[in-house]
Scaffold this active site. Structure first.
Site, PDB file in Angstrom:
ATOM      1  CG  HIS A  51      -2.008  -1.056   1.089  1.00 44.63           C
ATOM      2  ND1 HIS A  51      -3.029  -1.186   2.005  1.00 44.63           N
ATOM      3  CD2 HIS A  51      -2.230  -2.016   0.156  1.00 44.63           C
ATOM      4  CE1 HIS A  51      -3.826  -2.182   1.651  1.00 44.63           C
ATOM      5  NE2 HIS A  51      -3.360  -2.695   0.538  1.00 44.63           N
ATOM      6  CD  GLU A  53      -1.752   3.831   3.556  1.00 47.85           C
ATOM      7  OE1 GLU A  53      -2.887   3.821   4.058  1.00 47.85           O
ATOM      8  OE2 GLU A  53      -1.471   3.193   2.506  1.00 47.85           O
ATOM      9  CB  CYS A  76      -6.154  -1.071   5.334  1.00 47.40           C
ATOM     10  SG  CYS A  76      -4.463  -1.695   5.230  1.00 47.40           S
ATOM     11  CB  ALA A 155     -20.076  12.783 -29.312  1.00 46.19           C
ATOM     12  CD1 TRP A 176     -13.995  11.128 -37.148  1.00 41.01           C
ATOM     13  CD2 TRP A 176     -14.692  10.448 -35.137  1.00 41.01           C
ATOM     14  NE1 TRP A 176     -13.320   9.973 -36.848  1.00 41.01           N
ATOM     15  CE2 TRP A 176     -13.726   9.532 -35.615  1.00 41.01           C
ATOM     16  CE3 TRP A 176     -15.281  10.236 -33.891  1.00 41.01           C
ATOM     17  CZ2 TRP A 176     -13.330   8.423 -34.889  1.00 41.01           C
ATOM     18  CZ3 TRP A 176     -14.879   9.121 -33.159  1.00 41.01           C
ATOM     19  CH2 TRP A 176     -13.921   8.234 -33.657  1.00 41.01           C
ATOM     20  NE  ARG A 190     -13.321   4.528 -26.168  1.00 42.13           N
ATOM     21  CZ  ARG A 190     -13.279   4.285 -27.474  1.00 42.13           C
ATOM     22  NH1 ARG A 190     -12.176   3.802 -28.025  1.00 42.13           N
ATOM     23  NH2 ARG A 190     -14.335   4.528 -28.232  1.00 42.13           N
ATOM     24  CD  GLU A 300     -16.847   5.321 -25.726  1.00 42.55           C
ATOM     25  OE1 GLU A 300     -16.827   5.653 -26.936  1.00 42.55           O
ATOM     26  OE2 GLU A 300     -15.821   5.116 -25.069  1.00 42.55           O
TER      27      GLU A 300
END
Length: 372
Positions: A51, A53, A76, A155, A176, A190, A300
């Site tokens: 982790h 830390e 944790c 979009a 597009w 993504r 999407e």
């Protein structure tokens, strides 16, 4: 800038380095500070086991004694793949812990802080809480419900269309709507996601790749999931032709077994789930993805999938990229058009801005830290 603000900002920068590398664990950054100087820092990646830390404490060594630990998430206190971070913090002699956020896992929330306080360590909570909450919203959704965070991206043209009418488009090709800048932003979305989810209609119309093309490292490939109740997915589609253990097709019992075998031979995984209204049950899909420890899903899709996801209450976050042009009658964002649009719940929190020449709007439909 105050010291706490400065060092927590740095811890958050470190945590972001775990994007696409920490899932299904949270992204966490940690900095050990002594006498105004960072003496150790670290961030978590799933394959790295340790982790944030622990990485920071090991880097600090003896300098950790009497120092302050800045960490983006509650340490944790339970045994998992690694030992409890709280015990390592106590053993290192840390005097003060400044944390941005409580652990969203109800089973352990606040227990780590309680352990540190029992050891005489001063604990402060809430520095940069909003930023830290956004960083791990997918983990919070999954650990509280077993379901992935669902972001619906679209979009749009100014008149609310996502594509020209089929008669004006070449089959299995993309036209597009938005700018290069917006498309680059979608690639970053993504990259930050575990799964990109679409419907068979979008694949048949656009033949998309649905890949993460940022070039940035990720621990596991972006899973490309397709909803296809009758298994119409073409074997020569770009999704299937590029399948390498990263394509999952959700179907129903009505699908032909021969088609399922052909898709499996081509490298796709095919899973049958329940049906709702003759279509793949989206609730069952999300439950299966959560069971497989996928924390975040980016939709999407086309107007039917968009409408089903919103009507079913499955969407946690909406992101619109709006181009400064009108398409006229075409394919609307939602099946049902403006009437369906009015049914979208109001945003709880939102932000807006520009993406090149386009306008973007992002908002939340659910508080994943409190709502179920």
């Amino acid at each position: 800038m105050k010291d706490a603000e400065r060092w927590m900002a740095h811890a958050l920068e470190l945590a972001r380095k775990g994007e696409a590398l920490a899932s299904p664990n949270p992204m966490v950054g940690a900095v050990v500070v002594r006498e105004g100087r960072a003496v150790g820092e670290g961030f978590h990646t799933y394959d790295g086991f340790r982790h944030a830390e622990i990485v920071a404490l090991e880097a600090a060594g003896a300098a950790a004694r009497g120092a302050t630990l800045y960490v983006t998430l509650e340490p944790c206190c339970q045994q998992g793949r690694t030992g409890p971070c709280t015990e390592a913090i106590v053993a290192a002699g840390i005097r003060r812990v400044v944390a941005a956020l409580r652990d969203p896992n109800p089973a352990v929330s606040s227990k780590g802080f309680a352990r540190l306080r029992r050891a005489g360590i001063r604990v402060e909570i809430g520095e940069a809480e909003r930023e830290a909450s956004k960083l791990n919203e997918a983990f919070a959704r999954w650990i509280r419900t077993g379901l992935p965070l669902v972001t619906l991206k679209a979009a749009l043209s100014l008149d609310g269309q996502i594509a020209e009418p089929a008669a004006k488009r070449q089959a299995r090709s993309v036209t597009w709507i938005t700018s290069r800048e917006s498309r680059a932003a979608v690639q970053r979305l993504r990259h930050a996601s575990d799964v990109v989810l679409t419907g068979i209609g979008t694949v048949l119309a656009d033949d998309p790749r649905l890949t993460d093309r940022t070039g940035l490292p990720r621990r596991r490939p972006l899973l490309r999931a397709v909803l296809d109740s009758r298994l119409r997915l073409p074997l020569d589609s770009r999704v299937v032709r590029s399948a390498a253990g990263d394509v999952l097709v959700f179907t129903t019992a009505r699908a032909a077994a021969a088609r399922a075998r052909a898709l499996r031979r081509a490298g796709a995984e095919v899973v049958a789930v329940g049906a709702r209204g003759g279509r793949v049950d989206l609730a069952a899909v999300l439950q299966e993805l959560g069971r497989r420890q996928f924390l975040s899903v980016l939709i999407e899709g086309g107007s039917r999938l968009n409408a089903a996801a919103l009507a079913g209450g499955f969407v946690d976050k909406l992101i619109f990229f709006v181009a400064p042009q009108e398409l006229g009658p075409g394919v609307p964002f939602l099946a049902g058009g403006s009437k369906a649009m009015r049914k979208i719940p109001p945003f709880r929190e939102w932000e807006s801005g520009y993406s090149g020449p386009d306008f973007y709007l992002a908002g939340y439909l659910r508080d994943v830290y409190r709502d179920h």
